[in-house]
Write a protein that holds these residues in place. Sequence first.
Motif, PDB file in Angstrom:
ATOM      1  N   ALA A  65     -12.184  10.026  -3.852  1.00  0.00           N
ATOM      2  CA  ALA A  65     -11.479   9.541  -5.037  1.00  0.00           C
ATOM      3  C   ALA A  65     -12.448   9.397  -6.211  1.00  0.00           C
ATOM      4  O   ALA A  65     -12.118   9.713  -7.353  1.00  0.00           O
ATOM      5  N   SER A  68     -13.254  12.868  -7.655  1.00  0.00           N
ATOM      6  CA  SER A  68     -12.132  13.361  -8.452  1.00  0.00           C
ATOM      7  C   SER A  68     -12.084  12.672  -9.808  1.00  0.00           C
ATOM      8  O   SER A  68     -11.937  13.329 -10.854  1.00  0.00           O
ATOM      9  N   ILE A 228      -6.705  13.556   2.684  1.00  0.00           N
ATOM     10  CA  ILE A 228      -6.119  13.833   1.366  1.00  0.00           C
ATOM     11  C   ILE A 228      -5.118  12.750   0.996  1.00  0.00           C
ATOM     12  O   ILE A 228      -5.103  12.239  -0.130  1.00  0.00           O
ATOM     13  N   THR A 231      -6.986   9.621   0.215  1.00  0.00           N
ATOM     14  CA  THR A 231      -7.703   9.764  -1.051  1.00  0.00           C
ATOM     15  C   THR A 231      -6.763   9.560  -2.230  1.00  0.00           C
ATOM     16  O   THR A 231      -7.131   8.940  -3.232  1.00  0.00           O
ATOM     17  N   SER A 232      -5.536  10.089  -2.115  1.00  0.00           N
ATOM     18  CA  SER A 232      -4.556   9.884  -3.181  1.00  0.00           C
ATOM     19  C   SER A 232      -4.286   8.404  -3.385  1.00  0.00           C
ATOM     20  O   SER A 232      -4.098   7.945  -4.520  1.00  0.00           O
ATOM     21  N   PHE A 235      -7.456   6.630  -4.784  1.00  0.00           N
ATOM     22  CA  PHE A 235      -7.652   6.979  -6.196  1.00  0.00           C
ATOM     23  C   PHE A 235      -7.209   5.839  -7.104  1.00  0.00           C
ATOM     24  O   PHE A 235      -7.737   5.666  -8.210  1.00  0.00           O
ATOM     25  N   SER A 386      -1.147   6.229  -8.698  1.00  0.00           N
ATOM     26  CA  SER A 386      -2.098   7.332  -8.531  1.00  0.00           C
ATOM     27  C   SER A 386      -1.439   8.669  -8.839  1.00  0.00           C
ATOM     28  O   SER A 386      -2.017   9.525  -9.528  1.00  0.00           O
ATOM     29  N   LEU A 390      -2.672  11.111 -11.726  1.00  0.00           N
ATOM     30  CA  LEU A 390      -3.186  12.421 -11.342  1.00  0.00           C
ATOM     31  C   LEU A 390      -2.495  13.523 -12.143  1.00  0.00           C
ATOM     32  O   LEU A 390      -3.131  14.517 -12.531  1.00  0.00           O
ATOM     33  N   SER A 427      -7.147  17.388  -8.779  1.00  0.00           N
ATOM     34  CA  SER A 427      -5.991  16.546  -9.125  1.00  0.00           C
ATOM     35  C   SER A 427      -4.709  17.151  -8.577  1.00  0.00           C
ATOM     36  O   SER A 427      -3.852  16.440  -8.023  1.00  0.00           O
ATOM     37  N   LEU A 430      -4.476  16.691  -4.818  1.00  0.00           N
ATOM     38  CA  LEU A 430      -4.108  15.330  -4.447  1.00  0.00           C
ATOM     39  C   LEU A 430      -2.648  15.015  -4.765  1.00  0.00           C
ATOM     40  O   LEU A 430      -2.056  14.111  -4.175  1.00  0.00           O
TER      41      LEU A 430
END
Length: 491
Positions: A65, A68, A228, A231-232, A235, A386, A390, A427, A430
Amino acid sequence: MTNTDVTESPPPDGEAPPTELKRAIGPKLLLLFIIGDILGTGVYALTGNVAKQVGGALWVPFLFAFVSAFLTAFSYLELVGKYPRAAGAALYTHKAWGIHFFTFMVAFTVMSSGMSSASSAARAVGSSYLPKLFNFSDHFPDLYNADGTPSEALIIPIAIAFLLIFAALNLRGVSESVKANVAFTIIEMSGLAIVAVVAVIGIFEGKGDAGRLTEFNTADSPVFLAVIGATSLAFFAMVGFEDSVNMAEETTNPRIFPRAMLLGMCIAAGIYLLIAILSSTLLSSADLSKGEAGALQNVVQYAVPGFPLWIFLAISIFAVSNSALINMMMASRLVYGMARQRVIPAVLGKVAPTRRTPWTAIIFTSLIAMALTSYSNTQTLGATTSLLLLAVFTVVNVAVLVLRKDRVEHKHFRTPTPLPILGMIISLILIVPWSSIYKGEWVASERDKFALAGYLLAIGLVLWAVTFITQRITGQRQTRGDVPIDEEPHP
């Protein structure tokens, strides 16, 4: 209006571009502002949810995160140096494409992210911190579930009560100075320092297991899909740095942004990674994810049972509440600005005659935030925030490349071309609901965040349509970007 319709006047050598606002923020204050804007709800409220998705290696999503966010930060740095004005993503979108509706949707997306973020913070207070601080389970046992967690009958009233407090402060005209923000940052960091210290104590007492740091407990999904997804969600902990570009007109010189933003993000990311590693070493992902938003307090309780938990709980309430208040102020000002530009109903641009606050916009955004707290949980609200940001970051990363053709006279930071391309790609990766694609059907968590984001943007579309139809009937015209087509008083 296209990006060529506005000419950026070059500032005199060694001076900042002209502005009507007071330039009072120097490098140190800007650094603390950025750190304070990033720290808060994300790590306090969603660490347990990230651990639940990915397992003991919860530091991995936080690291990804950060990468990104770091890539997109370079795009913001070029744009804020090029256009040092307090408008952020909406300004960059309009200069890049000049499409009024697209600019509106970007602005409304940013506003929606603020409301979902504030709602997430309010639910964190209602689901974990306040009930434990005042031992509600002893006084209101009927308001708890069989597993000992607060029920919606307790969470929702507390969350709504906090949002009402934020609305009242907003209506009163609260505008914290940067020096006050420094104090808030110190208090927020003190809570994370408590977690780090007690975790280290617990680990030295033999309560930890470093082997968890490489464990991926991802149930029936492949590891990369779980990472993933986590991570989203993680973020959400890194958002906030983009808000600092709205301070561009109040800094002593916008050229201080690159160093302050990058250093601030590195410090915040370092703190998050430290907390993630210590927390995972001390507790299993199952223990961290107990309760809707109580991972860090679980760490404190387990590491040093005798520590006065009320101190940490009080700091936590302050940290997430401060994040919520800032987001609600940002959301209401965006609604006000769009109403004054006649892209949503003008009634939302009314200002209180005595306090000079946008009271209709505040009420509107507060009501939506209250509805969100009743509609969804902390994890979904955080994930929705998020998702929305994103999408905005994808647009900003493309805009920085499009605007390379728009030359300005003054010197400014220029990001290496590969970075915004990578930022855009990551981005988009994600954003995509990979787990749902893999399973061939909607995964509940991904379905819920896309649905909630869709509902929020649908509200924006309705407001746009009502305004468009009304203006066609009355013969009024919208303004475009930040330059009015006509100068008649707003209704």
